[in-house]
Scaffold this motif. Structure first.
Motif, mmCIF file in Angstrom:
data_model
loop_
_atom_site.group_PDB
_atom_site.id
_atom_site.type_symbol
_atom_site.label_atom_id
_atom_site.label_comp_id
_atom_site.label_asym_id
_atom_site.label_seq_id
_atom_site.Cartn_x
_atom_site.Cartn_y
_atom_site.Cartn_z
ATOM 1 N N LEU A 111 10.359 -7.415 -7.782
ATOM 2 C CA LEU A 111 9.198 -8.176 -7.289
ATOM 3 C C LEU A 111 8.479 -7.423 -6.164
ATOM 4 C CD1 LEU A 111 10.497 -11.870 -7.473
ATOM 5 C CD2 LEU A 111 9.267 -10.527 -9.196
ATOM 6 N N THR A 112 8.585 -6.089 -6.168
ATOM 7 C CA THR A 112 7.848 -5.246 -5.216
ATOM 8 C C THR A 112 6.881 -4.369 -6.005
ATOM 9 O OG1 THR A 112 9.698 -5.205 -3.676
ATOM 10 C CG2 THR A 112 8.053 -3.469 -3.419
ATOM 11 N N PHE A 113 5.607 -4.414 -5.610
ATOM 12 C CA PHE A 113 4.536 -3.785 -6.387
ATOM 13 C C PHE A 113 3.749 -2.820 -5.504
ATOM 14 C CE2 PHE A 113 5.731 -7.804 -8.080
ATOM 15 C CZ PHE A 113 5.771 -7.601 -9.454
ATOM 16 N N ASN A 114 3.724 -1.551 -5.890
ATOM 17 C CA ASN A 114 2.978 -0.545 -5.134
ATOM 18 C C ASN A 114 1.551 -0.433 -5.652
ATOM 19 O OD1 ASN A 114 5.190 0.127 -3.562
ATOM 20 N ND2 ASN A 114 5.865 1.753 -4.945
ATOM 21 N N LYS A 115 0.646 -0.125 -4.739
ATOM 22 C CA LYS A 115 -0.754 0.102 -5.115
ATOM 23 C C LYS A 115 -1.302 1.264 -4.291
ATOM 24 C CE LYS A 115 -2.579 -3.088 -1.644
ATOM 25 N NZ LYS A 115 -3.312 -2.198 -0.749
ATOM 26 N N GLY A 116 -2.429 1.818 -4.748
ATOM 27 C CA GLY A 116 -3.049 2.939 -4.035
ATOM 28 C C GLY A 116 -2.308 4.251 -4.246
ATOM 29 N N ASN B 152 -2.683 6.414 -6.775
ATOM 30 C CA ASN B 152 -3.533 7.477 -7.328
ATOM 31 C C ASN B 152 -4.385 8.066 -6.206
ATOM 32 O OD1 ASN B 152 -5.664 8.922 -8.509
ATOM 33 N ND2 ASN B 152 -5.683 7.639 -10.332
ATOM 34 N N PRO B 153 -4.292 9.409 -5.966
ATOM 35 C CA PRO B 153 -5.012 9.999 -4.826
ATOM 36 C C PRO B 153 -6.523 9.806 -4.895
ATOM 37 C CG PRO B 153 -4.042 11.715 -6.223
ATOM 38 C CD PRO B 153 -3.480 10.399 -6.683
ATOM 39 N N ALA B 154 -7.059 9.632 -6.100
ATOM 40 C CA ALA B 154 -8.516 9.576 -6.280
ATOM 41 C C ALA B 154 -9.076 8.159 -6.292
ATOM 42 C CB ALA B 154 -8.896 10.285 -7.575
ATOM 43 N N VAL B 155 -8.208 7.150 -6.189
ATOM 44 C CA VAL B 155 -8.681 5.768 -6.355
ATOM 45 C C VAL B 155 -8.294 4.891 -5.160
ATOM 46 C CG1 VAL B 155 -8.586 3.705 -7.836
ATOM 47 C CG2 VAL B 155 -8.448 5.988 -8.870
ATOM 48 N N GLU B 156 -9.276 4.217 -4.547
ATOM 49 C CA GLU B 156 -8.978 3.189 -3.551
ATOM 50 C C GLU B 156 -8.658 1.909 -4.309
ATOM 51 O OE1 GLU B 156 -7.582 2.007 -1.173
ATOM 52 O OE2 GLU B 156 -8.901 2.318 0.551
ATOM 53 N N GLN B 157 -7.612 1.229 -3.915
ATOM 54 C CA GLN B 157 -7.150 0.049 -4.648
ATOM 55 C C GLN B 157 -6.743 -1.008 -3.626
ATOM 56 O OE1 GLN B 157 -3.570 0.854 -6.956
ATOM 57 N NE2 GLN B 157 -4.012 -0.759 -8.434
ATOM 58 N N TYR B 158 -7.708 -1.792 -3.151
ATOM 59 C CA TYR B 158 -7.380 -2.819 -2.165
ATOM 60 C C TYR B 158 -6.616 -3.967 -2.806
ATOM 61 C CZ TYR B 158 -10.595 -0.656 1.201
ATOM 62 O OH TYR B 158 -11.217 0.198 2.055
ATOM 63 N N SER B 159 -6.951 -4.287 -4.048
ATOM 64 C CA SER B 159 -6.306 -5.426 -4.681
ATOM 65 C C SER B 159 -4.887 -5.075 -5.127
ATOM 66 C CB SER B 159 -7.100 -5.870 -5.909
ATOM 67 O OG SER B 159 -6.383 -6.896 -6.591
ATOM 68 N N GLY B 160 -3.994 -6.031 -4.928
ATOM 69 C CA GLY B 160 -2.628 -5.846 -5.401
ATOM 70 C C GLY B 160 -2.430 -6.307 -6.836
ATOM 71 N N PHE B 161 -3.476 -6.822 -7.444
ATOM 72 C CA PHE B 161 -3.385 -7.431 -8.769
ATOM 73 C C PHE B 161 -2.820 -6.473 -9.806
ATOM 74 C CE2 PHE B 161 -5.344 -9.049 -12.770
ATOM 75 C CZ PHE B 161 -4.870 -10.350 -12.729
ATOM 76 N N GLU B 162 -3.233 -5.213 -9.718
ATOM 77 C CA GLU B 162 -2.762 -4.188 -10.657
ATOM 78 C C GLU B 162 -1.655 -3.320 -10.052
ATOM 79 O OE1 GLU B 162 -3.255 -3.468 -13.856
ATOM 80 O OE2 GLU B 162 -4.432 -5.298 -14.079
ATOM 81 N N GLY B 163 -1.090 -3.760 -8.921
ATOM 82 C CA GLY B 163 0.061 -3.050 -8.363
ATOM 83 C C GLY B 163 1.197 -3.043 -9.378
ATOM 84 N N ASP C 46 0.877 -1.158 0.000
ATOM 85 C CA ASP C 46 0.000 0.000 0.000
ATOM 86 C C ASP C 46 0.927 1.223 0.000
ATOM 87 O OD1 ASP C 46 -2.797 0.368 -0.017
ATOM 88 O OD2 ASP C 46 -2.834 0.964 2.094
ATOM 89 N N HIS C 47 0.673 2.194 -0.879
ATOM 90 C CA HIS C 47 1.667 3.255 -1.115
ATOM 91 C C HIS C 47 0.907 4.516 -1.515
ATOM 92 C CE1 HIS C 47 5.930 4.151 -2.017
ATOM 93 N NE2 HIS C 47 5.492 4.904 -3.015
ATOM 94 N N HIS C 48 0.456 5.259 -0.486
ATOM 95 C CA HIS C 48 -0.474 6.358 -0.740
ATOM 96 C C HIS C 48 0.195 7.725 -0.762
ATOM 97 C CE1 HIS C 48 -3.786 3.615 -0.317
ATOM 98 N NE2 HIS C 48 -3.636 3.424 0.974
ATOM 99 N N PRO C 49 -0.343 8.644 -1.605
ATOM 100 C CA PRO C 49 0.030 10.055 -1.445
ATOM 101 C C PRO C 49 -0.618 10.594 -0.164
ATOM 102 C CG PRO C 49 -1.718 9.839 -3.069
ATOM 103 C CD PRO C 49 -1.335 8.436 -2.669
ATOM 104 N N ALA D 28 3.691 7.380 1.045
ATOM 105 C CA ALA D 28 4.953 7.174 0.323
ATOM 106 C C ALA D 28 6.088 7.926 1.010
ATOM 107 C CB ALA D 28 4.791 7.651 -1.116
ATOM 108 N N GLY D 29 7.192 7.252 1.207
ATOM 109 C CA GLY D 29 8.369 7.883 1.785
ATOM 110 C C GLY D 29 8.430 7.847 3.303
ATOM 111 N N THR D 30 7.390 7.315 3.959
ATOM 112 C CA THR D 30 7.394 7.234 5.428
ATOM 113 C C THR D 30 7.723 5.814 5.881
ATOM 114 O OG1 THR D 30 5.035 6.668 5.649
ATOM 115 C CG2 THR D 30 5.603 9.023 5.551
#
Ligand code: VGL
Ligand code: ZN
Length: 184
Positions: free
Chosen positions: A91-96, A98-109, A50-53, A72-74
């Motif tokens: 093999l590290t995938f960030n998600k979430g 985009n400030p406007a989108v909740e993204q629980y799934s890591g599938f599109e990380g 999980d990697h949020h602005p 991000a960065g903390t």
């Protein structure tokens, strides 16, 4: 059958002492560490983060349900130190992100090269995915469901899970099982 392990959100803000501390979180990290040690690098290990602005829509200040977390960065957004030896950038995938989108799934990380988790699993020839991490009811659930829909065989390892709500966790497992996820 090619296998992969996907570790979801074992990040400081979801662990005891973090801003969105989850139940069974440190136990989940310890069990995950033991799993990865037993694996000895045989099966590829992919990490979802999980990697949020700072202004993410899921935060209370923006009208969302959650306290600020995994900015991000903390430190709160970092993978637990005990798991760091198993982490690679590809093999590290960030998600979430985009400030406007909740993204629980890591599938599109996405990893640093811009590849999605789904894409990399395909490139690795993966057929079976073991999913572990936090939180059962949110990211673990949504990631497992997306993997299933994409045709992977999915197993969730119960000892390696953490949850927002114990009752929610307990109810989620039989639901996933009915959908075709193996619970082990
Ligand atoms: C998650 C709450 C907020 C999760 C992410 O990954 O399970 N839960 N953000
Ligand atoms: Zn989040």
């Amino acid at each position: 059958m090619e296998k992969a392990i996907v570790v979801v959100d074992e990040l400081y803000d979801f662990l005891t002492g973090g801003s969105l501390a989850c139940g069974h979180s440190l136990e989940a990290v310890a069990a995950t560490k033991a799993l990865l040690e037993r694996n000895k690098g045989r099966i590829p290990v992919l990490f979802i983060c999980d990697h949020h602005p700072a202004n993410h829509c899921s935060f209370v200040e923006q009208g969302g349900p959650w306290p600020p977390h995994c900015v991000a960065g903390t430190r709160g957004g970092e993978i637990h130190d005990d798991l760091k030896p198993f982490v690679t950038e590809e093999l590290t995938f960030n998600k979430g992100c985009n400030p406007a989108v909740e993204q629980y799934s890591g599938f599109e990380g996405r990893n640093a090269a811009g590849q999605s988790l789904a894409e990399v699993l395909q490139l690795l020839g993966t057929e079976v995915v073991y999913v572990v991490g936090i939180a059962t009811e949110y990211c673990v659930r949504n990631t497992a469901e997306d993997l299933l829909k994409a045709g992977f065989k999915v197993t969730v390892l119960e000892d390696c899970l953490g949850w927002v709500d114990a009752e929610g966790h307990k109810n989620t497992l039989p639901e996933l099982s009915r959908e075709g996820v193996r619970i082990k």
